[in-house]
Scaffold this active site. Structure first.
Site, PDB file in Angstrom:
ATOM      1  N   HIS A 125       0.866  -1.182   0.000  1.00 25.37           N
ATOM      2  CA  HIS A 125       0.000   0.000   0.000  1.00 25.37           C
ATOM      3  C   HIS A 125       0.904   1.233   0.000  1.00 25.37           C
ATOM      4  O   HIS A 125       2.021   1.184   0.520  1.00 25.37           O
ATOM      5  CB  HIS A 125      -0.860  -0.048   1.275  1.00 25.37           C
ATOM      6  CG  HIS A 125      -1.877   1.027   1.412  1.00 25.37           C
ATOM      7  ND1 HIS A 125      -1.572   2.286   1.875  1.00 25.37           N
ATOM      8  CD2 HIS A 125      -3.210   1.030   1.169  1.00 25.37           C
ATOM      9  CE1 HIS A 125      -2.683   3.021   1.907  1.00 25.37           C
ATOM     10  NE2 HIS A 125      -3.688   2.276   1.490  1.00 25.37           N
ATOM     11  N   ASP A 202       3.317  -4.585   7.908  1.00 26.58           N
ATOM     12  CA  ASP A 202       2.112  -3.770   7.799  1.00 26.58           C
ATOM     13  C   ASP A 202       0.922  -4.715   7.996  1.00 26.58           C
ATOM     14  O   ASP A 202       0.595  -5.506   7.115  1.00 26.58           O
ATOM     15  CB  ASP A 202       2.084  -3.109   6.416  1.00 26.58           C
ATOM     16  CG  ASP A 202       0.773  -2.373   6.146  1.00 26.58           C
ATOM     17  OD1 ASP A 202      -0.180  -2.518   6.936  1.00 26.58           O
ATOM     18  OD2 ASP A 202       0.705  -1.659   5.127  1.00 26.58           O
ATOM     19  N   GLN A 205      -4.361  -5.041   7.046  1.00 22.41           N
ATOM     20  CA  GLN A 205      -5.399  -5.934   6.517  1.00 22.41           C
ATOM     21  C   GLN A 205      -5.421  -7.279   7.231  1.00 22.41           C
ATOM     22  O   GLN A 205      -6.186  -8.161   6.836  1.00 22.41           O
ATOM     23  CB  GLN A 205      -5.181  -6.170   5.008  1.00 22.41           C
ATOM     24  CG  GLN A 205      -5.370  -4.943   4.154  1.00 22.41           C
ATOM     25  CD  GLN A 205      -6.814  -4.427   4.165  1.00 22.41           C
ATOM     26  OE1 GLN A 205      -7.753  -5.149   4.493  1.00 22.41           O
ATOM     27  NE2 GLN A 205      -7.000  -3.164   3.823  1.00 22.41           N
ATOM     28  N   LYS A 228     -10.020  -0.748  10.735  1.00 21.61           N
ATOM     29  CA  LYS A 228     -10.112  -1.928   9.860  1.00 21.61           C
ATOM     30  C   LYS A 228     -10.425  -3.190  10.658  1.00 21.61           C
ATOM     31  O   LYS A 228     -10.491  -4.287  10.113  1.00 21.61           O
ATOM     32  CB  LYS A 228      -8.814  -2.106   9.081  1.00 21.61           C
ATOM     33  CG  LYS A 228      -8.595  -0.993   8.050  1.00 21.61           C
ATOM     34  CD  LYS A 228      -7.491  -1.339   7.108  1.00 21.61           C
ATOM     35  CE  LYS A 228      -6.966  -0.137   6.353  1.00 21.61           C
ATOM     36  NZ  LYS A 228      -7.835   0.281   5.254  1.00 21.61           N
ATOM     37  N   CYS A 366      -4.854   2.604  -3.553  1.00 19.64           N
ATOM     38  CA  CYS A 366      -3.592   3.099  -2.973  1.00 19.64           C
ATOM     39  C   CYS A 366      -2.474   2.072  -3.138  1.00 19.64           C
ATOM     40  O   CYS A 366      -1.628   1.901  -2.246  1.00 19.64           O
ATOM     41  CB  CYS A 366      -3.742   3.487  -1.511  1.00 19.64           C
ATOM     42  SG  CYS A 366      -4.960   4.760  -1.238  1.00 19.64           S
TER      43      CYS A 366
HETATM   44  N1  7TS Z   1      -1.591  -0.744   4.671  1.00 15.29           N
HETATM   45  C1  7TS Z   1      -2.521  -1.499   4.062  1.00 15.29           C
HETATM   46  C2  7TS Z   1      -2.178  -2.885   3.623  1.00 15.29           C
HETATM   47  C3  7TS Z   1      -3.812  -0.970   3.858  1.00 15.29           C
HETATM   48  O1  7TS Z   1      -4.735  -1.740   3.282  1.00 15.29           O
HETATM   49  C4  7TS Z   1      -4.088   0.348   4.285  1.00 15.29           C
HETATM   50  C5  7TS Z   1      -5.427   0.986   4.021  1.00 15.29           C
HETATM   51  C6  7TS Z   1      -3.096   1.062   4.951  1.00 15.29           C
HETATM   52  C7  7TS Z   1      -1.858   0.495   5.104  1.00 15.29           C
HETATM   53  C8  7TS Z   1      -3.347   2.426   5.501  1.00 15.29           C
HETATM   54  O2  7TS Z   1      -4.189   2.341   6.599  1.00 15.29           O
HETATM   55  P1  7TS Z   1      -4.720   3.670   7.330  1.00 15.29           P
HETATM   56  O3  7TS Z   1      -5.712   3.149   8.312  1.00 15.29           O
HETATM   57  O4  7TS Z   1      -3.548   4.303   7.959  1.00 15.29           O
HETATM   58  O5  7TS Z   1      -5.312   4.523   6.264  1.00 15.29           O
HETATM   59  N2  7TS Z   1      -6.117   0.416   2.948  1.00 15.29           N
HETATM   60  C9  7TS Z   1      -7.205   0.910   2.325  1.00 15.29           C
HETATM   61  C10 7TS Z   1      -7.867   0.227   1.316  1.00 15.29           C
HETATM   62  O6  7TS Z   1      -7.549  -0.871   0.898  1.00 15.29           O
HETATM   63  N3  7TS Z   1      -8.901   0.964   0.891  1.00 15.29           N
HETATM   64  O7  7TS Z   1      -8.943   2.098   1.602  1.00 15.29           O
HETATM   65  C11 7TS Z   1      -7.883   2.071   2.513  1.00 15.29           C
END
Ligand code: 7TS
Length: 408
Positions: A125, A202, A205, A228, A366
């Site tokens: 991501h 990371d 997910q 999430k 992303c």
């Molecule tokens: N890493 C992964 C694998 C992700 O899927 C996401 C967000 C992030 C980092 C960032 O997370 P945040 O909570 O700091 O924003 N992924 C997604 C997605 O798949 N669709 O919208 C956000």
């Protein structure tokens, strides 16, 4: 395929948001990889905190401040137990995965020199790419990228050859948000450690879908987001091995992260407060703690088994659609399926589906390098959580038939 014993209807009763119509159709929420929904228990915990216990933490002698501090630190202990960290000192609250990764990149920064190397993968991501690119730009370090194959499997056998004496960190996703691939992170960590390279995982997910044990994984850092995993937005966690967090300098200055300050000297606070400058997201942490209680109550084994059943059902049904290409076909996957349909732009597809009550994400997710690899501008992505049903998947499939008729 038969459904594992799982009372999804009673679980759905815990999620008020799921019971609504969108454009006159029942909502089928298939976008939990972007952000999951939260059960009433989490909403109640946040409401109770603001209605009864709110005050700033760690600084008052009065009762409300004690209550807020106990609830906030109680949430930290819940997070520690949830990922099996050794101590709560290793649990830093952040605003999310993105901030957790930026914290490590910023704090590692001063020790990175020109010619050093940071290793990431092709399926990251943007939040596990851009902070490292920025660090490389600042320091003159080099970014190297472990490749993937056409199924979206990480080519882990390339990793030993890509590591050398200048490699300072390997940053890799536990589960890919665009492809759903579950990476063999335990063996990846072992490979990196053989060469003395620390590993950041990371976990954005991963935490909703499977049990995570940071001691078993032996990773040095693990980043994830509350929203999430049925918790609030604006709260996340950086797990850091104690020795690493002790060694790294703080990345933000302010209240709470110091023991004493004069105009000439500053003594930083002990862990984890050294990395938590300013008033934290107290309600967010408490809500995350309630989400953890909820997930443990449902049972992580039950969640994983039911999601696998749903994913198999989804993938089977999608694969039968003529002109539909699945993107992300690794053997080990979490509840995410990306796809493209010949001659239809994913955004047009998403708009028609919305009019049928079906919420999916469309675009590059992303993860633009993944889109480049597969030669597509974006994909449609259905993502699952334990509160979804096969009926919602059927609703998606029916809506796709309508969309194809209208758009193809
Ligand atoms: N890493 C992964 C694998 C992700 O899927 C996401 C967000 C992030 C980092 C960032 O997370 P945040 O909570 O700091 O924003 N992924 C997604 C997605 O798949 N669709 O919208 C956000």
């Amino acid at each position: 395929m038969s459904s594992p014993a799982f009372d999804v209807q009673s679980i759905r009763n815990d999620f008020p948001i799921l019971h609504q119509e969108v454009h006159g159709c029942p909502l089928a929420f298939l976008d939990s990889a972007a952000s999951a929904q939260r059960p009433q228990q989490v909403l109640d915990a946040i409401d109770h905190y603001y209605s009864h216990d709110h005050a700033n933490v760690h600084r008052g002698v009065h009762t409300l401040s004690h209550r807020a501090t106990d609830a906030y630190e109680g949430a930290r202990e819940k997070v520690r137990a949830f990922i099996n960290a050794k101590t709560t000192q290793e649990i830093v609250f952040t605003s999310g995965t993105t901030e957790a990764i930026n914290l490590v990149a910023a704090s590692l920064g001063p020790s990175i020199c020109a010619g050093d190397e940071i290793l990431i993968t092709h399926m990251e991501h943007h939040s596990n790419i851009v902070p490292w690119k920025m660090l490389c730009e600042r320091s003159g370090a080099v970014l190297k990228v472990v490749p993937i194959d056409r199924d979206g499997v990480l080519l882990t056998d390339k990793i030993p050859d890509m590591i050398n004496a200048r490699t300072r960190l390997l940053a890799v996703t536990h589960v890919s948000n665009a492809l759903g691939t579950v990476n063999p992170v335990k063996s990846i960590v072992a490979t990196a450690h053989t060469a003395g390279v620390p590993v950041l995982l990371d976990g954005a997910q991963a935490t909703l879908h499977a049990a995570v044990d940071v001691q078993e994984l032996d990773c040095d850092f693990y980043a994830f987001s509350g929203h999430k995993m049925c918790g609030p937005t604006g709260i996340g966690v950086l797990y850091g091995r104690e020795a690493w967090l002790e060694r790294l300098p703080p990345w933000q200055g302010g209240g709470e992260m110091i023991l004493s300050v004069t105009f000439t000297d500053t003594v930083y606070n002990k862990l984890p407060y050294k990395f938590e400058a300013g008033t934290p997201n107290i309600a967010g942490a408490i809500g995350l703690g309630a989400a953890i209680d909820y997930l443990l109550h449902i049972g992580r084994g039950n969640i994983a088994a039911y999601e696998k059943y749903l994913l198999d059902y989804l993938t089977d049904r999608l694969a039968q659609i003529e002109g539909l290409r699945l993107i992300g076909t690794a053997p080990d996957k979490a509840g995410v399926q990306s796809f493209v349909i010949d001659g239809i732009h994913p955004h047009d597809l998403g708009t028609v589906l919305d009019h049928k009550g079906v919420a999916i994400r469309t675009g590059h997710h992303c993860a633009m390098p993944v889109m480049d690899f597969f030669g597509v501008p974006g994909t449609a992505r259905a993502s699952l959580a334990f509160y979804n049903t096969t009926a919602e998947i059927d609703q998606l499939i029916d809506a796709l038939a309508v969309a194809r008729e209208m758009l193809a």
